[in-house]
Design a protein around this motif. Structure first.
Motif, PDB file in Angstrom:
ATOM      1  N   TRP A  25       0.853  -1.185   0.000  1.00 53.32           N
ATOM      2  CA  TRP A  25       0.000   0.000   0.000  1.00 53.32           C
ATOM      3  C   TRP A  25       0.886   1.231   0.000  1.00 53.32           C
ATOM      4  CZ3 TRP A  25      -2.442   2.749   4.650  1.00 53.32           C
ATOM      5  CH2 TRP A  25      -3.383   3.700   4.217  1.00 53.32           C
ATOM      6  N   ASP A  71      -0.325   4.272   0.228  1.00 52.87           N
ATOM      7  CA  ASP A  71      -1.211   5.281   0.809  1.00 52.87           C
ATOM      8  C   ASP A  71      -2.290   5.693  -0.198  1.00 52.87           C
ATOM      9  OD1 ASP A  71      -2.251   7.061   2.759  1.00 52.87           O
ATOM     10  OD2 ASP A  71      -0.234   7.486   3.484  1.00 52.87           O
ATOM     11  N   SER A  72      -3.340   6.288   0.324  1.00 53.18           N
ATOM     12  CA  SER A  72      -4.500   6.708  -0.469  1.00 53.18           C
ATOM     13  C   SER A  72      -5.025   5.535  -1.293  1.00 53.18           C
ATOM     14  CB  SER A  72      -4.131   7.901  -1.353  1.00 53.18           C
ATOM     15  OG  SER A  72      -5.268   8.459  -1.950  1.00 53.18           O
ATOM     16  N   LYS A  85       1.181  14.283   0.791  1.00 52.79           N
ATOM     17  CA  LYS A  85       1.907  13.113   1.272  1.00 52.79           C
ATOM     18  C   LYS A  85       3.215  13.577   1.892  1.00 52.79           C
ATOM     19  CE  LYS A  85       0.316   9.115  -1.341  1.00 52.79           C
ATOM     20  NZ  LYS A  85       0.690   8.006  -2.235  1.00 52.79           N
ATOM     21  N   THR A 128      -8.633   0.333   1.339  1.00 57.34           N
ATOM     22  CA  THR A 128      -7.959   1.377   0.577  1.00 57.34           C
ATOM     23  C   THR A 128      -8.638   2.705   0.867  1.00 57.34           C
ATOM     24  OG1 THR A 128      -7.021   1.892  -1.596  1.00 57.34           O
ATOM     25  CG2 THR A 128      -9.342   1.226  -1.548  1.00 57.34           C
ATOM     26  N   GLY A 162      -3.681   6.298   6.965  1.00 56.33           N
ATOM     27  CA  GLY A 162      -2.419   6.514   6.284  1.00 56.33           C
ATOM     28  C   GLY A 162      -1.743   7.796   6.748  1.00 56.33           C
ATOM     29  N   ASP A 163      -0.718   8.186   6.005  1.00 60.84           N
ATOM     30  CA  ASP A 163       0.063   9.364   6.370  1.00 60.84           C
ATOM     31  C   ASP A 163      -0.390  10.640   5.662  1.00 60.84           C
ATOM     32  OD1 ASP A 163       1.676   7.792   8.008  1.00 60.84           O
ATOM     33  OD2 ASP A 163       3.062   7.317   6.373  1.00 60.84           O
ATOM     34  N   VAL A 164      -1.320  10.521   4.712  1.00 57.71           N
ATOM     35  CA  VAL A 164      -1.733  11.683   3.929  1.00 57.71           C
ATOM     36  C   VAL A 164      -2.471  12.692   4.811  1.00 57.71           C
ATOM     37  CG1 VAL A 164      -3.149  12.477   1.998  1.00 57.71           C
ATOM     38  CG2 VAL A 164      -1.871  10.345   1.809  1.00 57.71           C
ATOM     39  N   LYS A 199       0.613  -0.838   6.859  1.00 51.72           N
ATOM     40  CA  LYS A 199       1.037   0.547   6.949  1.00 51.72           C
ATOM     41  C   LYS A 199       1.564   0.988   5.584  1.00 51.72           C
ATOM     42  CE  LYS A 199       2.365   0.063  11.801  1.00 51.72           C
ATOM     43  NZ  LYS A 199       3.498   0.131  12.776  1.00 51.72           N
ATOM     44  N   PRO A 200       1.547   2.285   5.289  1.00 58.65           N
ATOM     45  CA  PRO A 200       2.086   2.748   4.009  1.00 58.65           C
ATOM     46  C   PRO A 200       3.525   2.284   3.807  1.00 58.65           C
ATOM     47  CG  PRO A 200       0.877   4.505   5.081  1.00 58.65           C
ATOM     48  CD  PRO A 200       0.972   3.402   6.076  1.00 58.65           C
TER      49      PRO A 200
END
Length: 259
Positions: free
Chosen positions: A5, A7-8, A43, A201, A206-208, A244-245
């Motif tokens: 993954w 992210d996003s 990001k 998803t 996530g980190d975004v 995790k991302p």
């Protein structure tokens, strides 16, 4: 089968010895029509793909799936498969090997992977984008991806599907307008295709970071844990994985275990 993954909505897939980059957003910010005051995704880190990419797969033509800054940086000779709207985006950017898939159409990559387009997200009054069923033609394992939680009833004909990538929580605008379907739609999908694994998803874990007017009007409906409880309530054995991302998930689908 290995899944990472990014992210996003972005995923890196290694299936049947092939590497697929799905809905990539790897660099830069995310905006729609350059209106950063309306909505902006940031990001904190960029992603660099070190291995050769065999295929770019795009589900939609919108910027959060066909991300222009990312697509401008990737090698334009990489084959691209996408919805008709996504195909227009990459052709305009100068990609040389572009295949447009309408619903029901399929694409085969090197006799190793089959990609079938199915009805996906409703993004306009008369516009339905793509979901995909990706089949490993060697091991016969199958993965289904739909990034907004809109699942066609025709998927019943495809059951069973081993792995599903889709939202498991919903996101609403002004509390009432859903733009990501979540708990209910994915529960019905699991009843329909009986996957071994679901990977969320477009999640909020996530980190975004998101900014702009629309970001302040978005609310979340449900959690990953509440979705796990729903699966248990309906006696479904599907496992929900939450990478995790940047984390690589390797699935051993023949035995139905995570390695």
């Amino acid at each position: 089968m290995q899944l990472t993954w990014l992210d996003s909505n972005s995923w890196l897939m290694e299936i049947a010895g092939k590497t697929i980059l799905l809905d990539p957003w790897l660099v830069g910010s995310l905006m729609f029509n350059n209106l950063d005051w309306l909505f902006k995704g940031i990001k904190p880190k960029s992603y660099s793909i070190k291995q050769p990419i065999d295929l770019i797969l795009l589900s939609q033509g919108l910027e959060d799936h066909a991300h222009p800054p990312t697509l401008k940086e990737l090698d334009h000779s990489i084959p691209v498969v996408g919805s008709p709207n996504a195909a227009k985006v990459v052709k305009a950017l100068g990609y040389t090997q572009v295949t447009s898939l309408s619903h029901g159409e399929s694409y085969t990559l090197d006799n190793a992977i089959s990609i079938k387009a199915v009805p996906g997200s409703l993004v306009g009054p008369q516009l339905i984008e793509n979901g995909y069923i990706i089949t490993d033609l060697i091991d016969q394992n199958r993965l289904y991806y739909e990034p907004h939680g809109y699942h066609s009833p025709t998927l019943k004909e495809e059951s069973p599907i081993d792995v599903v990538i889709t939202p498991v929580v919903g996101f609403n605008l002004l509390y009432v307008i859903p733009f990501l379907q979540g708990q209910k739609s994915t529960l019905e999908l699991c009843k329909l295709v009986k996957p071994q694994f679901v990977l969320p998803t477009a999640t909020a874990v996530g980190d975004v970071q998101y900014e702009g007017i629309l970001a302040k009007l978005i609310t979340q409906e449900g959690t990953v844990e509440s979705f796990r409880q729903l699966l248990a309530d309906y006696h479904l054995s599907t496992q929900v994985l939450t990478p995790k991302p940047g984390e690589i998930i390797e699935l051993s689908l023949a035995k139905g275990v995570l390695t």
